[in-house]
Design a protein around this motif. Sequence first.
Motif, PDB file in Angstrom:
ATOM      1  N   ASN A 172      80.227  54.354  35.766  1.00 56.08           N
ATOM      2  CA  ASN A 172      78.943  53.916  36.043  1.00 56.08           C
ATOM      3  C   ASN A 172      78.654  52.490  36.637  1.00 56.08           C
ATOM      4  OD1 ASN A 172      76.832  54.961  33.602  1.00 56.08           O
ATOM      5  ND2 ASN A 172      79.333  53.965  32.022  1.00 56.08           N
ATOM      6  N   TRP A 173      79.717  52.827  37.849  1.00 53.78           N
ATOM      7  CA  TRP A 173      79.978  51.812  38.976  1.00 53.78           C
ATOM      8  C   TRP A 173      78.140  52.203  39.651  1.00 53.78           C
ATOM      9  CZ3 TRP A 173      81.027  48.016  40.234  1.00 53.78           C
ATOM     10  CH2 TRP A 173      81.800  47.428  41.992  1.00 53.78           C
ATOM     11  N   PRO A 174      77.812  53.169  39.962  1.00 49.59           N
ATOM     12  CA  PRO A 174      76.984  53.535  41.067  1.00 49.59           C
ATOM     13  C   PRO A 174      75.781  52.584  40.328  1.00 49.59           C
ATOM     14  CG  PRO A 174      77.625  55.754  41.018  1.00 49.59           C
ATOM     15  CD  PRO A 174      78.518  55.119  39.822  1.00 49.59           C
ATOM     16  N   ARG A 175      75.378  52.438  39.255  1.00 48.27           N
ATOM     17  CA  ARG A 175      74.185  52.344  38.441  1.00 48.27           C
ATOM     18  C   ARG A 175      74.455  50.703  38.499  1.00 48.27           C
ATOM     19  NH1 ARG A 175      73.752  54.246  32.478  1.00 48.27           N
ATOM     20  NH2 ARG A 175      71.579  52.845  32.926  1.00 48.27           N
ATOM     21  N   LEU A 176      75.909  49.858  38.536  1.00 48.97           N
ATOM     22  CA  LEU A 176      76.043  48.738  38.861  1.00 48.97           C
ATOM     23  C   LEU A 176      76.833  48.198  39.879  1.00 48.97           C
ATOM     24  CD1 LEU A 176      79.289  49.213  35.724  1.00 48.97           C
ATOM     25  CD2 LEU A 176      76.915  48.701  35.276  1.00 48.97           C
ATOM     26  N   ARG A 177      76.715  48.558  40.932  1.00 48.91           N
ATOM     27  CA  ARG A 177      77.325  48.146  42.091  1.00 48.91           C
ATOM     28  C   ARG A 177      76.367  47.231  43.027  1.00 48.91           C
ATOM     29  NH1 ARG A 177      75.190  50.234  46.952  1.00 48.91           N
ATOM     30  NH2 ARG A 177      77.340  49.675  48.061  1.00 48.91           N
ATOM     31  N   THR A 178      74.644  47.708  42.177  1.00 49.35           N
ATOM     32  CA  THR A 178      74.025  46.254  42.857  1.00 49.35           C
ATOM     33  C   THR A 178      73.176  44.821  42.495  1.00 49.35           C
ATOM     34  OG1 THR A 178      72.071  47.605  41.238  1.00 49.35           O
ATOM     35  CG2 THR A 178      72.742  48.678  43.448  1.00 49.35           C
ATOM     36  N   ILE A 179      74.239  44.951  41.265  1.00 49.03           N
ATOM     37  CA  ILE A 179      74.839  43.730  40.251  1.00 49.03           C
ATOM     38  C   ILE A 179      75.268  42.880  41.014  1.00 49.03           C
ATOM     39  CG2 ILE A 179      75.100  42.528  37.987  1.00 49.03           C
ATOM     40  CD1 ILE A 179      74.605  45.110  37.017  1.00 49.03           C
ATOM     41  N   GLU A 180      74.711  41.343  41.226  1.00 45.57           N
ATOM     42  CA  GLU A 180      75.068  39.960  41.831  1.00 45.57           C
ATOM     43  C   GLU A 180      76.634  40.035  40.816  1.00 45.57           C
ATOM     44  OE1 GLU A 180      76.259  37.630  43.877  1.00 45.57           O
ATOM     45  OE2 GLU A 180      74.518  37.816  44.075  1.00 45.57           O
ATOM     46  N   GLY A 181      77.928  40.288  41.665  1.00 42.79           N
ATOM     47  CA  GLY A 181      79.130  40.053  41.884  1.00 42.79           C
ATOM     48  C   GLY A 181      79.828  41.201  40.329  1.00 42.79           C
ATOM     49  N   ALA A 182      79.045  42.216  40.429  1.00 42.68           N
ATOM     50  CA  ALA A 182      79.103  43.232  39.494  1.00 42.68           C
ATOM     51  C   ALA A 182      81.108  43.402  39.799  1.00 42.68           C
ATOM     52  CB  ALA A 182      79.164  44.473  40.519  1.00 42.68           C
ATOM     53  N   SER A 183      82.016  43.545  40.963  1.00 41.35           N
ATOM     54  CA  SER A 183      82.823  44.063  40.752  1.00 41.35           C
ATOM     55  C   SER A 183      83.991  43.024  40.042  1.00 41.35           C
ATOM     56  CB  SER A 183      83.838  43.572  42.385  1.00 41.35           C
ATOM     57  OG  SER A 183      83.645  42.114  42.296  1.00 41.35           O
ATOM     58  N   GLN A 184      83.665  41.486  40.761  1.00 48.35           N
ATOM     59  CA  GLN A 184      84.089  40.468  39.669  1.00 48.35           C
ATOM     60  C   GLN A 184      83.851  40.593  38.081  1.00 48.35           C
ATOM     61  OE1 GLN A 184      82.645  36.888  39.751  1.00 48.35           O
ATOM     62  NE2 GLN A 184      83.340  35.628  38.526  1.00 48.35           N
ATOM     63  N   ARG A 185      83.171  40.729  37.719  1.00 48.08           N
ATOM     64  CA  ARG A 185      81.992  41.176  36.579  1.00 48.08           C
ATOM     65  C   ARG A 185      83.187  42.155  35.378  1.00 48.08           C
ATOM     66  NH1 ARG A 185      79.745  37.529  37.453  1.00 48.08           N
ATOM     67  NH2 ARG A 185      81.809  36.668  35.987  1.00 48.08           N
ATOM     68  N   ILE A 186      83.357  43.321  36.134  1.00 46.86           N
ATOM     69  CA  ILE A 186      84.088  44.408  35.946  1.00 46.86           C
ATOM     70  C   ILE A 186      86.016  44.216  35.529  1.00 46.86           C
ATOM     71  CG2 ILE A 186      85.607  46.452  36.269  1.00 46.86           C
ATOM     72  CD1 ILE A 186      83.021  47.322  37.280  1.00 46.86           C
ATOM     73  N   GLN A 187      86.018  43.155  36.108  1.00 40.64           N
ATOM     74  CA  GLN A 187      87.818  42.671  36.485  1.00 40.64           C
ATOM     75  C   GLN A 187      87.679  41.675  35.723  1.00 40.64           C
ATOM     76  OE1 GLN A 187      88.786  39.639  38.665  1.00 40.64           O
ATOM     77  NE2 GLN A 187      90.564  39.478  36.677  1.00 40.64           N
ATOM     78  N   GLU A 188      87.674  40.419  36.075  1.00 38.24           N
ATOM     79  CA  GLU A 188      87.355  39.447  35.302  1.00 38.24           C
ATOM     80  C   GLU A 188      86.759  39.349  33.429  1.00 38.24           C
ATOM     81  OE1 GLU A 188      87.202  34.284  35.850  1.00 38.24           O
ATOM     82  OE2 GLU A 188      85.844  35.475  37.575  1.00 38.24           O
ATOM     83  N   ASP A 189      85.450  39.770  33.286  1.00 43.08           N
ATOM     84  CA  ASP A 189      84.567  39.435  32.304  1.00 43.08           C
ATOM     85  C   ASP A 189      85.208  40.231  31.660  1.00 43.08           C
ATOM     86  OD1 ASP A 189      83.388  37.654  33.478  1.00 43.08           O
ATOM     87  OD2 ASP A 189      81.289  38.986  33.515  1.00 43.08           O
ATOM     88  N   THR A 190      86.110  41.346  31.440  1.00 43.35           N
ATOM     89  CA  THR A 190      86.705  42.567  31.009  1.00 43.35           C
ATOM     90  C   THR A 190      87.972  41.770  30.118  1.00 43.35           C
ATOM     91  OG1 THR A 190      88.025  43.521  32.648  1.00 43.35           O
ATOM     92  CG2 THR A 190      86.019  44.109  31.646  1.00 43.35           C
ATOM     93  N   MET A 191      89.141  40.903  31.313  1.00 39.03           N
ATOM     94  CA  MET A 191      89.612  40.024  31.073  1.00 39.03           C
ATOM     95  C   MET A 191      89.320  39.299  29.731  1.00 39.03           C
ATOM     96  SD  MET A 191      91.956  37.577  32.933  1.00 39.03           S
ATOM     97  CE  MET A 191      90.429  36.547  33.381  1.00 39.03           C
ATOM     98  N   ARG A 192      87.713  38.492  30.096  1.00 36.86           N
ATOM     99  CA  ARG A 192      87.661  37.264  29.582  1.00 36.86           C
ATOM    100  C   ARG A 192      87.732  38.057  27.732  1.00 36.86           C
ATOM    101  NH1 ARG A 192      85.659  32.760  31.433  1.00 36.86           N
ATOM    102  NH2 ARG A 192      86.310  32.016  33.937  1.00 36.86           N
ATOM    103  N   PHE A 193      87.129  39.387  27.622  1.00 37.25           N
ATOM    104  CA  PHE A 193      86.551  39.372  26.707  1.00 37.25           C
ATOM    105  C   PHE A 193      87.338  40.020  26.106  1.00 37.25           C
ATOM    106  CE2 PHE A 193      85.384  42.918  23.407  1.00 37.25           C
ATOM    107  CZ  PHE A 193      84.434  43.158  23.298  1.00 37.25           C
ATOM    108  N   ALA A 194      88.612  40.116  26.246  1.00 37.22           N
ATOM    109  CA  ALA A 194      89.915  41.003  25.474  1.00 37.22           C
ATOM    110  C   ALA A 194      90.940  39.494  25.056  1.00 37.22           C
ATOM    111  CB  ALA A 194      90.896  41.361  26.619  1.00 37.22           C
ATOM    112  N   SER A 195      90.402  38.963  25.814  1.00 36.56           N
ATOM    113  CA  SER A 195      91.340  38.250  25.879  1.00 36.56           C
ATOM    114  C   SER A 195      90.679  37.184  24.283  1.00 36.56           C
ATOM    115  CB  SER A 195      91.971  36.306  26.515  1.00 36.56           C
ATOM    116  OG  SER A 195      92.210  37.611  27.594  1.00 36.56           O
ATOM    117  N   THR A 196      89.775  36.400  24.261  1.00 39.01           N
ATOM    118  CA  THR A 196      88.749  35.838  23.162  1.00 39.01           C
ATOM    119  C   THR A 196      88.782  37.110  22.040  1.00 39.01           C
ATOM    120  OG1 THR A 196      86.974  34.860  24.782  1.00 39.01           O
ATOM    121  CG2 THR A 196      86.853  35.645  22.560  1.00 39.01           C
ATOM    122  N   MET A 197      89.091  38.279  22.456  1.00 35.65           N
ATOM    123  CA  MET A 197      88.655  39.406  21.174  1.00 35.65           C
ATOM    124  C   MET A 197      90.474  39.208  20.201  1.00 35.65           C
ATOM    125  SD  MET A 197      86.603  40.517  19.949  1.00 35.65           S
ATOM    126  CE  MET A 197      86.949  41.988  18.591  1.00 35.65           C
TER     127      MET A 197
END
Length: 294
Positions: A172-197
Amino acid sequence: MFVSFFPRPKLFFASSILWTALAMAFWYVFAGNLFPAPDKPVGLATFWSASALWFDLYFALAVTVFAAAWMLFAPHPCATWSILGSALILFTSYFQVQVSVAINSWYGPFYDLVQAALSKSAPVTVEQFYNELSTFAGIALVAVVVGVMTRFFVSHYIFRWRTAMNDFYVANWPRLRTIEGASQRIQEDTMRFASTMEGLGVNLISAVLTLLAFLPVLVRLSSNVTELPLFGSIAYPLVFAAVIWSILGTGVLALIGIRLPGIEFFNQRVEAAYRKELVLGEDDTARANAPTLS
């Protein structure tokens, strides 16, 4: 986060709660009485008694029916890991709690033996003492092996979930690329969510199962404790104390920390904007100037 890994998450989790309630009700009303345990075994016999093996088989059958129904109703590429993997984590968490119950059951006869030896109220041989220690060693060996295997599987399970999230967001990158810091959100937030779970999710399951597993023990001990401070004489005071303390403690912590997720979100948004500006400044001398960064 959940759509990428579970089939139709809202309906899935609602149906899993309903199915669990039905399976538990059927177990306590009928299935659990098919192989009653005449007495509580001590040691490794706890895990391969007829009642314990029947429960394991019953759990496997319930999971198989539920998983098959969902795989037919709403096929999902990660269904094997999300449904069967979640069930396996639930079962291993239950098994680890049963290990704690087995150790708790071992304490009684062992310390009775030690007391008899010290008070010389009954003859105690060295063989009896070492037999009790060997019983504990067997339980501890099972606990260590299952604990290590569970941690390995949970880590792999979380890795699969993070991979599914990454694939979903990239698709869904074409819809996400305009979000502020989308690249970091995909990389870092998925990592944070996985670690939390990996940490919080498994610990939550273990805590709930521990409370449920030790309730029968507290029911038996409540015959020796008839009242509680501040509450006076009530039925099953130890059960009442354990449940109320769990609910009260969880509720107070949730109330105190209810604003922390929002604060963390705003902090991460600022961090993302700051990092993006610095990255743009690497290739464009007009970006990452002092006023903008301030």
